[in-house]
Enzyme design. Structure first.
Site, PDB file in Angstrom:
ATOM      1  N   SER A   1       0.828  -1.202   0.000  1.00  0.00           N
ATOM      2  CA  SER A   1       0.000   0.000   0.000  1.00  0.00           C
ATOM      3  C   SER A   1       0.866   1.257   0.000  1.00  0.00           C
ATOM      4  O   SER A   1       1.677   1.450  -0.903  1.00  0.00           O
ATOM      5  CB  SER A   1      -0.956  -0.072   1.192  1.00  0.00           C
ATOM      6  OG  SER A   1      -1.938   0.913   1.132  1.00  0.00           O
ATOM      7  N   ASP A  47      -8.863  -4.399  -5.917  1.00  0.00           N
ATOM      8  CA  ASP A  47      -8.358  -3.603  -4.791  1.00  0.00           C
ATOM      9  C   ASP A  47      -9.150  -2.305  -4.647  1.00  0.00           C
ATOM     10  O   ASP A  47      -9.225  -1.517  -5.585  1.00  0.00           O
ATOM     11  CB  ASP A  47      -6.877  -3.285  -5.021  1.00  0.00           C
ATOM     12  CG  ASP A  47      -6.186  -2.745  -3.775  1.00  0.00           C
ATOM     13  OD1 ASP A  47      -6.814  -1.982  -3.012  1.00  0.00           O
ATOM     14  OD2 ASP A  47      -5.003  -3.077  -3.584  1.00  0.00           O
ATOM     15  N   HIS A  95      -7.304  -5.786  -0.619  1.00  0.00           N
ATOM     16  CA  HIS A  95      -6.174  -4.871  -0.692  1.00  0.00           C
ATOM     17  C   HIS A  95      -4.867  -5.627  -0.500  1.00  0.00           C
ATOM     18  O   HIS A  95      -4.607  -6.151   0.574  1.00  0.00           O
ATOM     19  CB  HIS A  95      -6.357  -3.805   0.396  1.00  0.00           C
ATOM     20  CG  HIS A  95      -5.335  -2.720   0.381  1.00  0.00           C
ATOM     21  ND1 HIS A  95      -4.889  -2.127  -0.782  1.00  0.00           N
ATOM     22  CD2 HIS A  95      -4.671  -2.110   1.398  1.00  0.00           C
ATOM     23  CE1 HIS A  95      -4.008  -1.191  -0.479  1.00  0.00           C
ATOM     24  NE2 HIS A  95      -3.854  -1.174   0.835  1.00  0.00           N
TER      25      HIS A  95
END
Length: 505
Positions: free
Chosen positions: A223, A445, A473
Site C-alpha cells: 500500500s 483492490d 487490498h
C-alpha cells in the site's frame, strides 16, 4: 487490518537532483524481545527469535543532522526495529525489510504477524528460511518518536461524522472540525510537521539497511509502503537489491485525482461484494440487495442511530467505516453482511468491531496514533490544495458517480486543506540505475485501485507488473501463483514474466 488507514497521499512532481545522503554509521544494539509477539498475539511463532533495536536518524536529512539552521536541525528521531529470525534459517541472503502501509502502520507489528507462516497469513517458509524479517516503525509511527496531536474525542467525532454532510451547516461543522484538528497539531509540532513526510522516511530506510548490515536493500512494501519503496528507489537506485511493491500508489496522481480514483475503487469493490451476496444468499443475510441494505443502514443511522449496551451510538459515520474496513479483504465480506443485519435488529456490536479495527480504536475508547501519523504524513507530502467551494462541488458530482463513497472521499480532502505548515513533496521520476522492481496489483483492490499498478511501474522505468485477479487490498502471499512469482524474485532475483496474471484462486 494492517493496511487499514490507507488514504492516497498528495502528489507533486519534483525536478531537482537528489543526492544520496549517507546513512548514520551507528551500529544498533539488538536485544531479545519475545514480549512484543506475546503482547500482540499471545505467543511467538515456533522456531522464531525476536530481537529489537533502535537507531537514531536526523530529523531533517536536508541538513544532515548537523546544521544549525532549519526545522529539526541537529536533532534526531528514534526509529524502532524488530528482527524475526527462524531457527531453520540456512543459506541466509540477508534481511527482508517490511512496511505495511497506512501511512501509519507499524512495521514492527507486521514483522511479528508475518513471522507466523503462510498457514496464518504470514510469509512462506521459503522466505523465512533465507531472510531475517525486519520491520520498522517509520518516523512518527507507533514506537518511533510517535506523533500524537488528535484527541480521542475529536477522532470519535471525525469517524462518527456524517460521511456525506449535504447540508451547509453540516459541511461547515466538518470544516471546523478539520480546522480544529489541524490547528492542534500545528500548535504542538509547529515547523517540524513537514519532517514526517515520505522522502525523509525513505532516507531513514537507508539507515535501516545500513543498520542490518546489508549492502543493498531487499524490501516488501504494501500500500503506502509502495510509495515509500518507490521513493527509496529514486534516491538510492544503486542500493536496491529487490523491491516488491504490492498495492501500488501512483505517485504522480494529485489529491483530487487520487481521491476520485479511490472513490471509484471502493465503489467497484462494493459492487463485487454485492454480487457475491446475491450469489451466496445462504452466507449473506442482507441478500438479495446488499447495496440497498447498506444504503438504508447508513441513512437510518443519520436520523436514528442504534445505541449499544455501553451507550455508544452507531452513527452513519461508524456504519460507513465498517463498510470501508470490510472491503480491505474478501474474508470480511460475510462479517459485514452479518453486521448490517444485526444492526437492523438493534445490535451495533459488529459494526463497531469492524469500524474500530480500521480506526485503531481500542475497547477502552483510546486510539493508537495511526491516524495522527496518517494525517501528518499525507499532508506533509501534499501540495494540491482545492478550495472548500471546489470540494463542495466535487461532493455533489461524485455523489452521482460514486453514490456510497464519492461524497466521503471528496470531503475527506478537507483534512489536508485545513492542515497547517509547509509541505515537502517526494520525487516522482525514474529509478535510473536500479534493477527490475516488481509492482503487484489486485484487480479488485478498493484502496489502491489496479489502474495505479502500471502507472507506478512505468514511472520507475524498471517496474515489472504482476497481476492478481482477486479481491481485497494487496496480494502477496494470497495464492500459490503470486507466492511462487514473488518468492523467485526475492530469493533468486528472477523477474516475473511480462504480463503474468494470477487467477483469484
Amino acid at each position: 487490518m494492517l493496511a487499514a488507514g490507507c488514504t492516497l497521499p498528495a502528489f507533486a512532481p519534483r525536478t531537482e537532483t537528489h543526492g544520496g545522503a549517507a546513512a548514520p554509521g551507528t551500529t544498533p544494539t539488538w536485544r531479545d524481545c519475545p514480549e512484543v509477539a506475546k503482547d500482540l498475539v499471545g505467543r511467538g511463532a515456533p522456531g522464531m527469535r525476536y530481537e529489537c533495536a533502535k537507531i537514531a536518524v536526523p530529523r531533517n536529512w536536508d541538513t544532515g543532522g548537523g546544521a544549525t539552521a532549519g526545522p529539526g536541525a541537529g536533532e534526531t528521531f528514534e526509529i524502532s526495529l524488530l528482527r524475526a529470525r527462524s531457527s531453520r534459517q540456512r543459506d541466509r541472503i540477508g534481511s527482508l525489510v517490511i512496511n505495511p502501509g497506512g501511512p501509519g502502520g507499524s512495521g514492527v507489528d507486521t514483522a511479528v504477524y508475518l513471522s507466523f507462516g503462510q498457514a496464518f497469513g504470514g510469509l512462506p517458509a521459503s522466505i523465512t528460511d533465507r531472510f531475517d524479517i525486519v520491520g520498522f516503525d517509520p518516523r512518527g509511527v507507533a514506537r518511533s518518536s510517535p506523533i500524537k496531536c488528535i484527541s480521542d474525542a475529536d477522532l470519535d467525532t471525525s469517524f462518527g461524522f456524517d460521511p456525506d454532510p449535504a447540508g451547509q451547516k453540516s459541511f461547515d461543522d466538518y470544516v471546523a472540525l478539520n480546522r480544529k484538528i489541524g490547528s492542534g497539531c500545528g500548535a504542538k509540532y509547529g515547523d517540524q510537521l513537514p519532517l514526517y513526510g515520505t522522502e525523509q522516511a525513505a532516507r531513514d530506510m537507508d539507515a535501516v539497511r545500513a543498520a542490518v548490515g546489508d549492502e543493498k536493500l531487499t524490501y516488501l512494501g504494501y500500500s503506502y509502503g509502495t510509495l515509500l519503496g518507490a521513493t527509496y528507489a529514486q534516491l538510492y537506485p544503486q542500493r536496491v537489491r529487490a523491491l516488491v511493491l504490492d498495492g501500488a500508489v501512483d505517485p504522480q496522481q494529485k489529491l483530487i485525482a487520487g481521491s476520485e480514483s479511490q472513490a471509484k475503487g471502493f465503489e467497484r469493490a462494493f459492487g463485487n461484494f454485492a454480487r457475491w451476496c446475491t450469489a451466496n444468499a445462504g452466507r449473506c443475510p442482507i441478500a438479495p440487495d446488499a447495496r440497498a441494505a447498506v444504503t438504508s443502514a447508513i441513512d437510518k443511522a443519520k436520523v436514528s442511530p442504534v445505541r449499544g449496551a455501553d451507550g455508544r451510538e452507531a452513527t452513519s459515520g461508524w456504519v460507513f467505516y465498517a463498510v470501508i474496513s470490510s472491503l480491505y479483504t474478501e474474508s470480511a465480506w460475510e462479517e459485514l453482511a452479518r453486521a448490517i443485519d444485526k444492526l437492523e435488529g438493534g445490535d451495533p456490536t459488529d459494526v463497531f468491531r469492524l469500524a474500530d479495527a480500521y480506526a485503531g480504536r481500542g475497547e477502552d475508547g483510546h486510539y493508537s496514533n495511526l491516524f495522527d501519523a496518517n494525517l501528518t504524513i499525507n499532508c506533509a507530502d501534499e501540495t494540491e490544495k482545492p478550495s472548500r467551494e471546489q470540494i463542495r462541488q466535487l461532493q455533489s458530482q461524485w455523489r452521482e458517480k460514486y453514490p456510497l463513497f464519492g461524497p466521503a472521499l471528496a470531503v475527506g480532502m478537507l483534512a489536508c486543506v485545513e492542515w497547517p505548515g509547509q509541505r515537502d513533496p517526494y520525487p516522482t521520476g525514474r529509478a535510473v540505475g536500479a534493477p527490475p522492481i516488481v509492482v503487484v496489483g489486485t484487480t479488485g483492490d478498493p484502496a489502491t485501485p489496479y489502474e495505479q499498478t502500471a502507472r507506478l511501474a512505468s514511472m520507475l522505468g524498471v517496474g515489472r507488473v504482476l497481476t492478481w485477479e482477486g479481491e481485497g487490498h494487496t496480494a502477496y502471499p494470497q495464492t500459490t501463483c503470486i507466492t511462487n512469482a514473488v518468492d523467485a524474485y526475492l530469493i533468486s532475483l528472477t523477474v516475473p514474466r511480462e504480463g503474468l496474471r494470477c487467477p483469484a484462486r
